[in-house]
Enzyme design. Structure first.
Site, PDB file in Angstrom:
ATOM      1  CG  ASP A   1      -0.150  -0.168   2.531  1.00  0.00           C
ATOM      2  OD1 ASP A   1       0.510  -1.205   2.693  1.00  0.00           O
ATOM      3  OD2 ASP A   1      -0.209   0.731   3.395  1.00  0.00           O
TER       4      ASP A   1
ATOM      5  CE  LYS B   1       2.289  -4.210   9.107  1.00  0.00           C
ATOM      6  NZ  LYS B   1       2.162  -3.817   7.683  1.00  0.00           N
TER       7      LYS B   1
ATOM      8  CE1 TYR C   1       3.276  -0.706  12.513  1.00  0.00           C
ATOM      9  CE2 TYR C   1       1.569   0.563  11.424  1.00  0.00           C
ATOM     10  CZ  TYR C   1       2.422  -0.517  11.441  1.00  0.00           C
ATOM     11  OH  TYR C   1       2.423  -1.401  10.396  1.00  0.00           O
TER      12      TYR C   1
END
Length: 263
Positions: free
Chosen positions: A25, A173, A142
């Site tokens: 992406d 993730k 994140y």
């Protein structure tokens, strides 16, 4: 679990409950960087290497064939040229991904960024839509912002992984914390499968492979590694080495021999 969601997840994770995902992406955030100029050609190389699933934006999904691979459509976007690259906005909806034949959707959340509140609202809303449609949700979580001193800090990574699960993600993730021991705490505290990001291009291939081995030893369920695969001099062989660790439970050193063409 919803039957439709279970079927779609089974196209992303193999029967061993693990997956090798290659996100591509980056064309939105960085442009057509090395490895992503010929998307269909790269997909062929990844398939040959044993990749399970790719992540792309909706426009690429319309034009690239993914026969034999799982498809995750990414919903979030920002560019490196914008005033705040950490501010991810909604650029695609769940219904669009369904129409494209996606097996899952993904969103990107930078926890600690100034735009964190709106990104969390987006995550919560998408999670609800995914429940309605039986669509799996991968949350890319994140720790990233002015108060984050290290994006690999075990406590912060554990927090963001748990946050993704708390708000409805089916898979999280996140960053590897540097050791199997510390990453084990991340996995233990997250009630959904955790997979690791690859991050920027690594110094050596062996570093990448050792990171993958450590994450799996800690209970991780696979990888979502982009630049260290599609920018590799031999993406097919790199994918094959990752798949050997993830699915064949091969050690990093042995997989490295595969990568060097010695096995």
């Amino acid at each position: 679990m919803d039957a439709g969601k279970k079927r779609r997840l089974n196209r992303i994770f193999q029967s061993d409950g693990r997956t090798v995902i290659v996100p591509m992406d980056h064309g939105v955030s960085l442009g057509p960087v090395k490895g992503l100029a010929d998307m269909q050609g790269m997909v062929g190389k990844l398939r040959e290497g044993g990749c399970d699933t790719i992540v792309v934006h909706k426009g690429i999904a319309r034009h690239v064939g993914t026969d034999g691979l799982g498809l995750i459509v990414h919903l979030s976007a920002s560019t490196a040229l914008g005033p705040d690259p950490t501010r991810k906005v909604e650029a695609c909806q769940v219904e669009e991904a369904i129409a494209l034949g996606a097996d899952a959707v993904s969103v990107h959340i930078n926890v600690g960024a100034e735009a964190e509140p709106e990104m969390l609202m987006h995550l919560g809303r998408v999670a609800g839509e995914c429940e309605t449609w039986g669509m799996p949700l991968l949350a890319m979580m994140y720790p990233r912002g002015p108060r984050v001193k290290s994006e690999h800090d075990a406590g912060l990574v554990a927090h963001v992984a748990r946050l993704g699960a708390e708000l409805g993600a089916d898979v999280v993730k996140t960053n590897y914390t540097g050791s199997a021991e510390t990453f084990r705490e991340v996995v233990r505290a997250c009630p959904v499968p955790v997979i690791i990001a690859g991050g920027p291009k690594a110094g050596t291939d062996l570093e990448v492979l050792e990171m993958v081995q450590g994450s799996l030893e800690a209970g991780g369920r696979g990888v979502s590694i982009g630049r260290n695969v599609f920018q590799h001099e031999d993406p097919t062989r790199m994918t094959r080495a990752l798949a050997a660790i993830v699915h064949e439970r091969m050690g990093a050193q042995e997989a490295h021999r595969i990568l060097r063409g010695e096995g």
